[in-house]
Design an enzyme around this catalytic site. Sequence first.
Site, short mmCIF file in Angstrom:
data_model
loop_
_atom_site.label_atom_id
_atom_site.label_comp_id
_atom_site.label_asym_id
_atom_site.label_seq_id
_atom_site.Cartn_x
_atom_site.Cartn_y
_atom_site.Cartn_z
N SER A 45 0.82 -1.22 0.00
CA SER A 45 0.00 0.00 0.00
C SER A 45 0.85 1.26 0.00
CB SER A 45 -0.89 0.04 1.24
OG SER A 45 -1.67 -1.11 1.32
N1 SAH Z 1 0.33 -5.27 4.08
C1 SAH Z 1 1.10 -5.72 2.94
C2 SAH Z 1 0.38 -5.58 1.64
C3 SAH Z 1 -0.90 -6.27 1.58
S1 SAH Z 1 -1.49 -6.68 -0.02
C4 SAH Z 1 2.45 -5.02 2.89
O1 SAH Z 1 2.77 -4.24 3.77
O2 SAH Z 1 3.19 -5.29 1.94
C5 SAH Z 1 -2.70 -7.84 0.51
C6 SAH Z 1 -2.14 -9.21 0.77
O3 SAH Z 1 -3.19 -9.99 1.31
C7 SAH Z 1 -1.69 -9.95 -0.50
O4 SAH Z 1 -0.36 -10.30 -0.38
C8 SAH Z 1 -2.62 -11.17 -0.56
O5 SAH Z 1 -1.99 -12.34 -1.04
C9 SAH Z 1 -3.00 -11.32 0.90
N2 SAH Z 1 -4.23 -12.07 1.18
C10 SAH Z 1 -5.41 -12.08 0.52
N3 SAH Z 1 -6.29 -12.88 1.13
C11 SAH Z 1 -5.66 -13.41 2.22
C12 SAH Z 1 -6.04 -14.30 3.27
N4 SAH Z 1 -7.26 -14.86 3.33
N5 SAH Z 1 -5.14 -14.62 4.21
C13 SAH Z 1 -3.89 -14.09 4.19
N6 SAH Z 1 -3.47 -13.24 3.23
C14 SAH Z 1 -4.35 -12.89 2.26
#
Ligand code: SAH
Length: 212
Positions: A61
């Site tokens: 983000s």
């Molecule tokens: N907070 C992260 C970016 C998040 S992007 C950072 O600082 O880089 C959102 C992430 O959520 C993605 O990597 C995606 O694979 C993950 N995601 C989606 N659904 C999920 C779930 N049910 N459990 C764990 N991760 C999940």
Amino acid sequence: MDYAALREKMVREQLLSRGIKDEKILAAFKKVERHKFVSEELAPNGYSDFPLPIGSGQTISQPYIVALMTEALALNGTEKVLEVGAGSGYQLAILAELCKEVYGIERIELLSRKASVLLAGVGVKNAKVKTGDGTLGWPEEAPFDRIVVTAASPEIPLPLIEQLGMEGKLVLPLGGPSSQILTVLEKKRGLIESRQICGCSFVPLIGKFASP
Ligand code: SAH
């Protein structure tokens, strides 16, 4: 590239100017080397005012959104925190500066492994990352004082409410795939209070208590 200068500039122009005032949060953003959480080619853009790709179709983000979610968690340094959607591990590294211990769940194994290695590499000792469906929470480590979901949640995953401690706060982008509302839920004497912060746009949360 003077990354420390870029971090100072990011904090001044993207966080302070938009109302993020907490000194501890600002210090965490000055310290954590965001450019290390993206690929080498993207590192020069590591402090830009937009999201960046982290591979596997996912994104890290925009710094301001990470700061806004962190601020909404209202940490005092003693908390046990869960992040669902660990991605690159950047938000975990920020949280690790501001709470006692942080647990991250990432559904894509490649990203979760990379995040673990990176966090260890930058010297973070109070963060743990595992691969899995974060909508199920991390029952073995529950309850959590704070939970943050960093992927678009069509609904509030029930296990996360159950694993949130008394007086706990859950921050998540609530809504469909095109846009969401950053929402804070607070457990108060067994009741859930909710507050909306602003509109936002995250990649989808995929799991048992989210999108199939
Ligand atoms: N907070 C992260 C970016 C998040 S992007 C950072 O600082 O880089 C959102 C992430 O959520 C993605 O990597 C995606 O694979 C993950 N995601 C989606 N659904 C999920 C779930 N049910 N459990 C764990 N991760 C999940």
